[in-house]
Scaffold this motif. Structure first.
Motif, PDB file in Angstrom:
ATOM      1  N   HIS A   4      32.947  38.240  25.753  1.00  0.00           N
ATOM      2  CA  HIS A   4      33.501  37.121  26.495  1.00  0.00           C
ATOM      3  C   HIS A   4      34.274  37.542  27.742  1.00  0.00           C
ATOM      4  O   HIS A   4      34.790  36.695  28.455  1.00  0.00           O
ATOM      5  N   ALA A   5      34.385  38.853  28.021  1.00  0.00           N
ATOM      6  CA  ALA A   5      35.096  39.321  29.206  1.00  0.00           C
ATOM      7  C   ALA A   5      34.405  40.551  29.783  1.00  0.00           C
ATOM      8  O   ALA A   5      33.644  41.234  29.102  1.00  0.00           O
ATOM      9  N   TYR A   6      34.687  40.809  31.044  1.00  0.00           N
ATOM     10  CA  TYR A   6      34.167  42.005  31.685  1.00  0.00           C
ATOM     11  C   TYR A   6      34.965  43.217  31.220  1.00  0.00           C
ATOM     12  O   TYR A   6      36.162  43.121  30.958  1.00  0.00           O
ATOM     13  N   SER A   7      34.304  44.366  31.157  1.00  0.00           N
ATOM     14  CA  SER A   7      34.986  45.602  30.773  1.00  0.00           C
ATOM     15  C   SER A   7      35.945  46.031  31.880  1.00  0.00           C
ATOM     16  O   SER A   7      35.839  45.571  33.027  1.00  0.00           O
ATOM     17  N   ILE A   8      36.852  46.921  31.553  1.00  0.00           N
ATOM     18  CA  ILE A   8      37.789  47.431  32.555  1.00  0.00           C
ATOM     19  C   ILE A   8      37.026  48.109  33.699  1.00  0.00           C
ATOM     20  O   ILE A   8      37.393  47.979  34.859  1.00  0.00           O
ATOM     21  N   THR A   9      35.951  48.811  33.376  1.00  0.00           N
ATOM     22  CA  THR A   9      35.143  49.463  34.405  1.00  0.00           C
ATOM     23  C   THR A   9      34.546  48.426  35.343  1.00  0.00           C
ATOM     24  O   THR A   9      34.576  48.592  36.576  1.00  0.00           O
ATOM     25  N   GLN A  10      34.009  47.350  34.794  1.00  0.00           N
ATOM     26  CA  GLN A  10      33.423  46.293  35.621  1.00  0.00           C
ATOM     27  C   GLN A  10      34.488  45.637  36.502  1.00  0.00           C
ATOM     28  O   GLN A  10      34.239  45.341  37.670  1.00  0.00           O
ATOM     29  N   ARG A  11      35.673  45.443  35.933  1.00  0.00           N
ATOM     30  CA  ARG A  11      36.749  44.821  36.719  1.00  0.00           C
ATOM     31  C   ARG A  11      37.228  45.745  37.838  1.00  0.00           C
ATOM     32  O   ARG A  11      37.470  45.295  38.953  1.00  0.00           O
ATOM     33  N   ILE A  12      37.324  47.038  37.561  1.00  0.00           N
ATOM     34  CA  ILE A  12      37.725  47.990  38.602  1.00  0.00           C
ATOM     35  C   ILE A  12      36.697  48.000  39.726  1.00  0.00           C
ATOM     36  O   ILE A  12      37.054  47.965  40.913  1.00  0.00           O
ATOM     37  N   PHE A  13      35.418  48.030  39.377  1.00  0.00           N
ATOM     38  CA  PHE A  13      34.378  48.017  40.407  1.00  0.00           C
ATOM     39  C   PHE A  13      34.372  46.696  41.173  1.00  0.00           C
ATOM     40  O   PHE A  13      34.181  46.685  42.385  1.00  0.00           O
ATOM     41  N   HIS A  14      34.579  45.586  40.498  1.00  0.00           N
ATOM     42  CA  HIS A  14      34.610  44.280  41.161  1.00  0.00           C
ATOM     43  C   HIS A  14      35.707  44.242  42.218  1.00  0.00           C
ATOM     44  O   HIS A  14      35.460  43.944  43.388  1.00  0.00           O
TER      45      HIS A  14
END
Length: 178
Positions: A4-14
Motif C-alpha cells: 500500500h506504500a512506496y518503498s524508501i528507495t522508491q521515495r528517495i528516487f522520486h
C-alpha cells in the motif's frame, strides 16, 4: 502490484528526481547570454545534470519494475486511474528520453558532453546548422522541457487532490510511506 506504500528507495528516487529536475531548470534558466567561461560552465553543468538524470531515470525505472507500485484506491474512477498511469508513463519517457535528446543535440552542435569533467562519448558527430538531426533533437529536447513542467503540474495537482480532498492515502504513500 506492491503493497500500500512506496518503498524508501522508491521515495528517495522520486524526490531525488524532483530535486534534480528543479536544479536543472534553475541552471538552464540562469545560463548567461553570450559566450565566455560562465556560459560554457553553465552548459557543462547542464550536461552533467542531464547525464545524472538519465542514469537516475533508468535506475528508477528498474526499481519500479522490480518493486511495483501501490494499488490505487478501488473506488477511483477508471478515467482517473488511466490519467494517472498515462502521466506516470509520460514522466518516465521524459526522464530517459529528454537527456538522450539533449546529449544528441549537444553532439550535433559539436559540444562535448562531460559528467562533471569526465568526457563522455558522442552519439553522433557535429552537424551543419539546419540539418534535420540538429534541428529535431534540439527542438524536441526543449519541447519535452515544457511538457515536463505541465506533467509535473498535473502530477502535483493529482497528489494534492488525493491528499486533501479524497484523503485516501495516495499522497501519503509517497511522502511518509504509510
Amino acid at each position: 502490484m506492491a503493497g500500500h506504500a512506496y518503498s524508501i528507495t522508491q521515495r528517495i528516487f522520486h524526490w531525488g528526481m524532483f530535486l534534480l529536475f528543479a536544479v536543472q531548470f534553475g541552471v538552464v534558466w540562469s545560463i548567461p547570454d553570450g559566450g565566455g567561461d560562465a556560459y560554457a560552465s553553465y552548459w557543462q553543468l547542464h550536461y552533467s545534470l542531464g547525464v545524472v538524470i538519465l542514469i537516475a531515470g533508468v535506475a528508477r525505472l528498474i526499481i519500479r519494475v522490480a518493486k511495483g507500485v501501490p494499488a490505487l484506491p478501488a473506488d477511483m474512477p477508471r478515467w482517473q486511474v488511466a490519467a494517472a498511469r498515462l502521466n506516470e508513463a509520460a514522466l518516465y519517457v521524459i526522464m530517459i528520453g529528454m537527456p538522450i535528446l539533449g546529449w544528441i543535440a549537444a553532439d550535433t552542435r559539436g559540444r562535448s558532453v562531460t559528467l562533471f569533467g569526465l568526457p563522455l562519448p558522442a552519439f553522433v558527430g557535429p552537424q551543419e546548422r539546419g540539418t534535420f538531426l540538429r534541428s529535431i533533437t534540439g527542438d524536441a529536447h526543449e519541447l519535452l522541457g515544457t511538457v515536463l513542467l505541465i506533467l509535473v503540474g498535473l502530477h502535483v495537482l493529482g497528489a494534492l487532490y488525493h491528499g486533501f480532498i479524497r484523503r485516501d492515502g495516495v499522497l501519503q504513500s509517497m511522502t511518509s510511506g504509510r
